[in-house]
Design an enzyme around this catalytic site. Structure first.
Site, mmCIF file in Angstrom:
data_model
loop_
_atom_site.group_PDB
_atom_site.id
_atom_site.type_symbol
_atom_site.label_atom_id
_atom_site.label_comp_id
_atom_site.label_asym_id
_atom_site.label_seq_id
_atom_site.Cartn_x
_atom_site.Cartn_y
_atom_site.Cartn_z
ATOM 1 N N HIS A 1 5.168 -77.234 39.222
ATOM 2 C CA HIS A 1 3.964 -78.021 39.443
ATOM 3 C C HIS A 1 3.881 -78.393 40.907
ATOM 4 C CE1 HIS A 1 0.881 -81.106 39.020
ATOM 5 N NE2 HIS A 1 0.573 -80.466 37.921
ATOM 6 N N ASP B 1 1.807 -77.431 30.031
ATOM 7 C CA ASP B 1 1.301 -76.223 29.384
ATOM 8 C C ASP B 1 2.373 -75.442 28.646
ATOM 9 O OD1 ASP B 1 -1.316 -76.618 30.106
ATOM 10 O OD2 ASP B 1 -1.023 -75.717 32.069
HETATM 11 N N1 CMC Z 1 8.214 -69.131 38.256
HETATM 12 C C1 CMC Z 1 8.986 -68.652 39.264
HETATM 13 N N2 CMC Z 1 8.976 -69.118 40.519
HETATM 14 C C2 CMC Z 1 8.129 -70.125 40.799
HETATM 15 C C3 CMC Z 1 7.292 -70.683 39.808
HETATM 16 C C4 CMC Z 1 7.360 -70.150 38.488
HETATM 17 N N3 CMC Z 1 6.601 -70.650 37.523
HETATM 18 N N4 CMC Z 1 6.544 -71.671 40.351
HETATM 19 C C5 CMC Z 1 6.885 -71.725 41.648
HETATM 20 N N5 CMC Z 1 7.842 -70.804 41.896
HETATM 21 C C6 CMC Z 1 8.531 -70.597 43.198
HETATM 22 C C7 CMC Z 1 7.630 -69.837 44.167
HETATM 23 O O1 CMC Z 1 7.864 -68.439 44.087
HETATM 24 C C8 CMC Z 1 8.050 -70.408 45.498
HETATM 25 O O2 CMC Z 1 9.253 -69.789 45.883
HETATM 26 P P1 CMC Z 1 9.572 -69.573 47.457
HETATM 27 O O3 CMC Z 1 9.622 -70.937 48.067
HETATM 28 O O4 CMC Z 1 10.897 -68.885 47.441
HETATM 29 O O5 CMC Z 1 8.462 -68.731 47.988
HETATM 30 C C9 CMC Z 1 8.367 -71.870 45.178
HETATM 31 O O6 CMC Z 1 8.726 -71.897 43.771
HETATM 32 C C10 CMC Z 1 7.203 -72.836 45.401
HETATM 33 O O7 CMC Z 1 6.075 -72.281 44.743
HETATM 34 P P2 CMC Z 1 4.566 -72.481 45.236
HETATM 35 O O8 CMC Z 1 3.703 -71.439 44.622
HETATM 36 O O9 CMC Z 1 4.553 -72.621 46.728
HETATM 37 O O10 CMC Z 1 4.257 -73.892 44.616
HETATM 38 P P3 CMC Z 1 2.821 -74.489 44.360
HETATM 39 O O11 CMC Z 1 2.975 -75.950 44.402
HETATM 40 O O12 CMC Z 1 1.815 -73.875 45.283
HETATM 41 O O13 CMC Z 1 2.439 -73.979 42.882
HETATM 42 C C11 CMC Z 1 2.124 -73.840 40.578
HETATM 43 C C12 CMC Z 1 2.460 -74.762 41.755
HETATM 44 C C13 CMC Z 1 1.902 -74.701 39.326
HETATM 45 C C14 CMC Z 1 0.813 -73.086 40.852
HETATM 46 C C15 CMC Z 1 3.303 -72.852 40.356
HETATM 47 O O14 CMC Z 1 4.490 -73.554 40.080
HETATM 48 C C16 CMC Z 1 3.008 -71.832 39.263
HETATM 49 O O15 CMC Z 1 2.374 -70.799 39.543
HETATM 50 N N6 CMC Z 1 3.462 -72.095 37.982
HETATM 51 C C17 CMC Z 1 3.137 -71.244 36.877
HETATM 52 C C18 CMC Z 1 1.717 -71.551 36.407
HETATM 53 C C19 CMC Z 1 1.625 -72.856 35.631
HETATM 54 O O16 CMC Z 1 2.417 -73.118 34.744
HETATM 55 N N7 CMC Z 1 0.585 -73.654 35.980
HETATM 56 C C20 CMC Z 1 0.277 -74.892 35.250
HETATM 57 C C21 CMC Z 1 0.449 -76.114 36.082
HETATM 58 S S1 CMC Z 1 0.403 -77.610 35.066
HETATM 59 C C22 CMC Z 1 -1.197 -77.662 34.445
HETATM 60 C C23 CMC Z 1 -2.198 -78.066 35.465
HETATM 61 O O17 CMC Z 1 -2.124 -79.214 35.964
HETATM 62 O O18 CMC Z 1 -3.093 -77.245 35.768
#
Ligand code: CMC
Length: 429
Positions: free
Chosen positions: A307, A365
């Site tokens: 998240h 989720d």
């Molecule tokens: N699986 C594997 N690696 C992950 C994941 C994941 N679910 N989420 C983040 N990472 C890694 C990502 O690859 C990155 O690694 P590095 O620093 O080595 O490049 C690091 O963690 C930080 O990720 P980010 O994409 O920069 O983080 P963010 O804050 O931009 O993204 C997120 C947050 C929710 C979009 C992401 O964690 C994700 O894509 N999760 C899966 C989708 C999901 O479950 N979304 C629902 C969120 S809760 C409901 C809502 O409020 O909408």
């Protein structure tokens, strides 16, 4: 909002004092509103990881503590002791209602649950296999064509009527999207039922026989609505605010929120998570998928994990997990293969150094899809249910923005395209 401090920004020879505001909770913010006029520079923050876009009194998240407050009340207390319509009142008007205020609010919502009969024709224009989110997005947007008497955003009474209409009609809109997709007749709302029971009834009853809503399932449904009701300035809420900042009518703004929520990084994650659990299929395949999630060259992510704000745990996930145990116990589906995969995946990921170091925990989720599937909803309905629950958050934030008379939202950019050049006639290219 207090301003005891300032921050000094120095750029070459120039320097500027920037006001620093403290909220009631959370980090201070630096006001850069006059920066461009004074120093001819913009700030740069794609993804808005360090940017506060507005002042708000509605919802607060402390990502390190894993805390979510609606108007100051912790989400776990509301999920346990309150119910969705009371939470709607709280989000909209700022305080918990008295018994009379609650009764009046429930009556007002209940009196608006029916859809304009002509809207049925609108549904029938969609292909049978249309995704429910496509239908919900279209029908919510179309409300502006059916309810002209609540689209004048300068009139507080019309804003109030639009608010009540949206909260009241979304269950009908979402349930009918489901009924349409399975070829069953639309079931009209029943105003003698509570909000969640009425929704389950509209989804699962048929005109052919009596349908009894199980109170435990209705309670679990209501809790899902409460847990999703608001989440401060997330992508869809920011979309609603941005759309609203141009003066667009509330139905158009909420339709924009629905569209944004659909994406798999946001509300679409509950659908994507269950599809992923099914794709993994059996517990022995989990290590392969965990390895893929950790591989930088593989775009695969574990859906339902991570998240932007929560870096400890998602407090909604904690309550949702308890609800999942209750619902699955009631329905006797604890032995289900998808559930086994989910439990083992959660165990492995929570111990894996990659997920631990990056603070990637199961989010709301991860568990909501498991409950919704057990209740009988197809995966394609999951995000539509999220949209229905979040409508109150969107409209509360929209209302707050309109009442504060905000400016139109208009971010700037770091331009890296071609510099000024002259047009070249086609024969000379
Ligand atoms: N699986 C594997 N690696 C992950 C994941 C994941 N679910 N989420 C983040 N990472 C890694 C990502 O690859 C990155 O690694 P590095 O620093 O080595 O490049 C690091 O963690 C930080 O990720 P980010 O994409 O920069 O983080 P963010 O804050 O931009 O993204 C997120 C947050 C929710 C979009 C992401 O964690 C994700 O894509 N999760 C899966 C989708 C999901 O479950 N979304 C629902 C969120 S809760 C409901 C809502 O409020 O909408």
């Amino acid at each position: 909002m207090t301003t005891p401090k300032t921050a000094t920004l120095t750029l070459g020879e120039q320097s500027m004092e920037l006001p620093v505001y403290s909220g009631s909770l959370g980090p201070d913010v630096i006001d850069i509103g006059k920066l461009y006029a004074a120093m001819d520079v913009f700030t740069f923050d794609p993804g808005f990881t360090s940017t506060g876009s507005c002042e708000s009194k509605i919802t607060f998240i402390d990502g390190d503590k894993g805390e979510l407050l609606y108007r100051g009340y912790p989400i776990d207390q509301l999920a346990e002791k309150s119910h969705y319509l009371e939470v709607c009142y709280l989000l909209l008007y700022g305080e918990l209602p008295s018994a009379t205020q609650l009764e009046d609010f429930e009556t007002r919502v209940t009196r608006h649950t029916m859809l304009h009969e002509q809207m049925q024709g609108f549904y029938k224009g969609f292909r049978r296999d249309a995704h429910p989110m496509a239908i919900v997005c279209g029908v919510v947007g179309a409300m502006s064509a059916f309810y002209h008497d609540s689209t004048d955003i300068t009139d507080p009474w019309q804003r109030e009527v639009a608010t009540i209409r949206l909260i009241a009609k979304l269950p009908t809109i979402v349930a009918w999207a489901y009924k349409y997709s399975i070829g069953q007749p639309f079931i009209y709302p029943r105003n003698d039922l509570d909000y969640a029971s009425n929704f389950l009834h509209m989804c699962f009853a048929t005109p052919a026989e009596e349908y009894h809503v199980d109170p435990i399932l209705a309670r679990a449904m209501d809790r899902i609505f409460t847990l999703h009701a608001d989440h401060e300035q997330n992508a869809s809420t920011s979309t609603v605010r941005l759309a609203g900042s141009s003066g667009a009518n509330p139905f158009a703004c909420i339709a924009a929120g629905v569209a944004c929520l659909w994406g798999p990084s946001h509300g679409g994650a509950n659908e994507a998570c269950l599809q992923m659990l099914r794709e993994i299929g059996t517990v022995d395949k989990i290590p392969e998928y965990v390895a893929r999630a950790k591989d930088k060259d593989d775009p695969f992510r574990l859906m339902g994990f991570g998240h932007r704000v929560y870096k400890n745990f998602d407090p909604r996930a904690k309550v949702m997990k308890e609800s999942a145990d209750e619902v699955l116990g009631l329905l006797g589906v604890e032995d289900n293969e998808t559930l086994k995969v989910a439990k083992e995946l959660e165990r492995i990921a929570l111990e894996d150094p990659y997920f631990v170091e990056k603070k990637l925990y199961p989010n709301v989720d991860f568990y909501s899809g498991i409950i919704l599937e057990a209740m009988g909803f197809p995966t394609s309905m999951f995000t539509a249910l999220f949209a229905m629950s979040r409508t109150v958050g969107w409209i509360s934030q929209w209302k707050e923005m309109i009442e504060e008379k905000s400016k139109i939202g208009r971010p700037r950019q770091l331009y890296t395209g071609a510099a000024n050049r002259d047009y070249v006639e086609v024969e000379n290219r």
